[in-house]
Design an enzyme around this catalytic site. Sequence first.
Site, PDB file in Angstrom:
ATOM      1  CD  GLU A 235     -11.686  -9.979   7.499  1.00 42.08           C
ATOM      2  OE1 GLU A 235     -11.195 -10.135   8.639  1.00 42.08           O
ATOM      3  OE2 GLU A 235     -11.114  -9.333   6.617  1.00 42.08           O
TER       4      GLU A 235
ATOM      5  CB  CYS B  35     -14.401 -10.656  15.208  1.00 36.69           C
ATOM      6  SG  CYS B  35     -14.476  -9.086  14.334  1.00 36.69           S
TER       7      CYS B  35
END
Length: 479
Positions: free
Chosen positions: A250, A284
């Site tokens: 990720e 993110c």
Amino acid sequence: MSSNAKTLDFTTFQNVINNQLSSTATTRHSINPATSRPNPEVPVSTQEDLDKAVKAARDAFKTWSKTSFEERRKALHAYADAIEANADGFAKTLTMEQGKPLSQSTVEVGMAGTWIRGLTALEIPINTIEETEERKIIQRYTPLGVCGAIVPWNFPVLLAIGKIAPALYTGNTIIVKPSPFTPYCDIKLVELATQFFPPGVVQVLSGDDALGPMITEHAGIDKISFTGSIATGKRVMASCAKTLKRVTLELGGNDPCILCEDVDIDAIIPKIGILSYLCSSQICMMIKRLYVHEKIYDEFLEKLVAFVKTLKVGDGTEADTFFGPVQNKMQYEKAKDLFSSISADKLKAVLGGSIEDSKGYFIHPTIIDNPPESSRVVQEEPFAPILPVMKWSDEDDVIAKANALETGLGASVWSKDFERGTRIADQLQSGVVWVNSHFDVQPNAPFGGHKQSGLGVEWGLSGLLGYCNSQTQWLKKGF
Ligand code: NAD
């Protein structure tokens, strides 16, 4: 929330190996990013500590992998209750180590229980591919073995739990490695877990920069779930290739957000403002490139600046703080470098635009008015409160710009015309796409990146299956 779990003491921080607390000959500490004062000492784990933890995890796997989903769900639910019973201590510790305002820390800690319960509500299927008088073909899922969780510093509680819960629920054991910048909550999460799981099932090792590579190299670990930067993700994958470990990555993003001219400006300003700057933009998946239709551009920009000016910058422990400090010196220096490009690229800051020295790593929010696509503030993931706002007029052109980067984590489009919104959404290249929203997440919805933003997904059924081997069984009833 009632729980029989003991109340944690949030002043000492040790490794958890085989359900025993232990420290190391050398210790280290991070600093509170709001005050620059040292946080408590934490262990610096060695290869020997890792070998011990891997051995314990492999031993524990033999029995844990044979427990039922129901047993594992029950243990995880009791663990969720215990986290909630200690929520206050976790939230304060999170603000101390990460810098985010207490209100945002409280939300993150609250998500831990929601994620544990949401993930364990999912059923791992056994798929019947064929069934006749003579034979049956099924696909079932078996646990992988020992997992390594490598966690970043922006959401240390949610991102650790988002790996611990699926690994344990699917019958794996797990070793958690927190970021050296934010080890404190992760250590306490695993200390708390010792009350609910047998020795070796969930362990934590705190360390310095040497520990991550030791974990990805270790032949006794079967899967790495990594959350962090793209550059580190590539190193993790290369290292895992040597033992063909399973790997989920990720990674970073640079999410575009497209506003059409028909939006209700006053209604969406607070949403767009918050979704661009939450956690001082150290998320993110959040708005990092804002494309506003030219017909509403001037009014929107003026109102956005006015709204963002009302958000308070300060220590996360102070009431009403919205912008805490950025988390660490490295991030602060990276932001300073990006700020230097504002004058170098001759950009126009309509809010902020510079960094003033302060005791902590505080950065006031900055909005850049219509920078060129080629500028660094558009091309790079800032991970600091700098928002570039660009003007658009042609739908195909803005979609092409939104898709132009090598990242593809999240993207959003906002329009009153739902058909138009979904038409644009269908053309966006990212792992998550929202219409009239951004950054919605929940445990039963998969989350992952396209292109260089990641590999595989976490959460949802697909995320759980990432912790499993697929096994096809051909079951003939006779010869
Ligand atoms: P980072 O890559 O520097 O570190 C992440 C973790 O990896 C830390 O625990 C670190 O100690 C460890 N690590 C560092 N080098 C390693 C190596 N060679 N081998 C193994 N482990 C190693 O990332 P960060 O600065 O902590 O986090 C910020 C980045 O993470 C941003 O780019 C952000 O977009 C991304 N991020 C992505 C997601 C997502 O789910 N996609 C979520 C949060 C953050």
